[in-house]
Design an enzyme around this catalytic site. Structure first.
Site, PDB file in Angstrom:
ATOM      1  N   GLU A  30       0.787  -1.302   0.143  1.00 47.96           N
ATOM      2  CA  GLU A  30       0.173   0.124  -0.446  1.00 47.96           C
ATOM      3  C   GLU A  30       0.950   0.905   0.158  1.00 47.96           C
ATOM      4  O   GLU A  30       1.396   1.412   1.087  1.00 47.96           O
ATOM      5  CB  GLU A  30      -1.052   0.669   1.310  1.00 47.96           C
ATOM      6  N   ALA A  64      -8.839  11.508   3.395  1.00 45.77           N
ATOM      7  CA  ALA A  64      -9.742  11.902   4.248  1.00 45.77           C
ATOM      8  C   ALA A  64     -10.952  12.648   3.320  1.00 45.77           C
ATOM      9  O   ALA A  64     -10.145  13.857   3.236  1.00 45.77           O
ATOM     10  CB  ALA A  64      -9.566  12.283   5.171  1.00 45.77           C
ATOM     11  N   HIS A  90      -8.300   3.215  -4.147  1.00 46.53           N
ATOM     12  CA  HIS A  90      -9.198   3.136  -2.908  1.00 46.53           C
ATOM     13  C   HIS A  90     -10.171   4.225  -3.860  1.00 46.53           C
ATOM     14  O   HIS A  90     -10.047   5.486  -4.265  1.00 46.53           O
ATOM     15  CB  HIS A  90      -8.769   3.670  -1.886  1.00 46.53           C
ATOM     16  N   GLY A 121     -15.110   5.740   3.865  1.00 48.69           N
ATOM     17  CA  GLY A 121     -13.894   7.314   4.757  1.00 48.69           C
ATOM     18  C   GLY A 121     -14.389   7.854   5.697  1.00 48.69           C
ATOM     19  O   GLY A 121     -15.192   7.942   6.634  1.00 48.69           O
ATOM     20  N   HIS A 165     -14.032  -1.451  14.418  1.00 50.35           N
ATOM     21  CA  HIS A 165     -13.508   0.042  13.928  1.00 50.35           C
ATOM     22  C   HIS A 165     -13.632   1.203  15.106  1.00 50.35           C
ATOM     23  O   HIS A 165     -14.480   1.569  15.888  1.00 50.35           O
ATOM     24  CB  HIS A 165     -14.842   0.623  12.939  1.00 50.35           C
TER      25      HIS A 165
END
Length: 307
Positions: A30, A64, A90, A121, A165
């Site tokens: 990544e 973001a 992404h 997101g 999360h």
């Protein structure tokens, strides 16, 4: 078959889901899009150095609120056009209308990018702030999975959270949301980075018990900067093990020693995950190649591309 060589016809981009159906684990990296010219040079040096390892695929993150959308798209386009690597883009729902999302997905398709990681997101400015849906957009990642799937022949991945999360009230609720994304049509998942292999096993077992058979690729990040990793772990709600923190803080003034500990821990974690049946390893590189290359060498012949 050599590392990262997909079993697809020439001219046809490989689907990550096809690679995951092979007999050997995938091995992927990544990157994040650069914000400066120097960052651009650092990124492409890492890309070229890691390209020689022939990974199964690579991914490019999305800031973001789509804060670096242009850089994400251009970097993904360049990797698809100028390297031998298989890129996964992404895409996030935050701050985008459905029309904008359809245009973005169409853009990737026109460039031959058929692997997409569909994410709700984080809010712009404050990743832990209130999440507000675009008035003409989507509220959940599962909806984005459905949108991408409806747009064409895409292989769609989603995010998974072995420790939950940070916005979820508890682990069970988080896992139910993850299962919803899988049932919406996700082909595979990639986890946020974590440090305890048992967290991944617990998530995998819970998903399988619910009758969902979606490969969950663990994300692994080698620690090369103590403060940076601690901050990232806090933002995403990961548990930073106290024993690892003690080892790192004991050598915090010696960057090489920190790196050596980080490589050792990441190697042990990756090896254990593979032993436990992980379908692959997705390394968060932070646009650096040396630590990831060393881990790859430490793992030896285990992480070769699925055929």
């Amino acid at each position: 078959m050599t590392l990262g060589t997909p079993s697809v016809m020439p001219g046809h981009p490989a689907a990550i889901s096809d690679l995951l159906r092979g007999t050997d684990p995938t091995f992927s990296f990544e990157f994040f899009p650069p914000k400066t010219e120097r960052g651009e040079r650092v990124l492409w040096q890492a890309i070229r150095e890691l390209e020689s390892l022939q990974p199964s695929f690579v991914s490019i993150t999305y800031g973001a609120g789509g804060s670096n959308r242009t850089s994400t798209v251009s970097t993904t386009d360049a990797i698809a056009a100028e390297t031998t690597l298989l890129p996964m883009a992404h895409v996030t729902a935050v701050n985008h209308s459905v029309a904008e999302l359809r245009n973005l997905v169409g853009h990737f398709a026109s460039g031959g990018v058929r692997n997409i990681l569909a994410l709700r997101g984080d809010p712009p400015g404050d990743p832990q702030g209130e999440w507000v849906a675009h008035p003409d957009g989507l509220r959940y990642a599962a909806e984005l999975v459905e949108l991408v799937k409806s747009a064409g022949d895409f292989c769609v991945g989603v995010a998974a959270f072995p420790e939950k999360h940070p916005r979820s009230p508890d682990w069970d609720t988080c896992t139910r949301h993850f299962i919803d994304k899988c049932r919406a049509g996700a082909d595979f998942a990639i986890t946020q980075f974590f440090f305890d292999w048992r967290d991944w096993v617990r998530l995998r077992d819970a998903v399988e018990a619910a009758g969902v058979n979606v490969p969950i690729i663990p994300g692994v990040m080698p620690v090369t900067n103590v403060k940076q990793i601690e901050k990232m772990a806090q933002l995403q709600g990961s548990e930073f093990p106290s024993d690892l923190a003690d080892r790192l803080h004991a050598v915090a003034d010696d960057p090489e020693a920190v790196r050596a500990v980080g490589v050792e821990v990441a190697t042990e974690l990756a090896r254990k995950l593979l032993d436990e049946g992980a379908p692959g390893i997705h390394f968060v590189t932070l646009n650096k190649s040396s630590a990831t290359r060393e881990i790859w060498q430490n793992l030896g012949p285990v992480p070769v591309a699925r055929s």
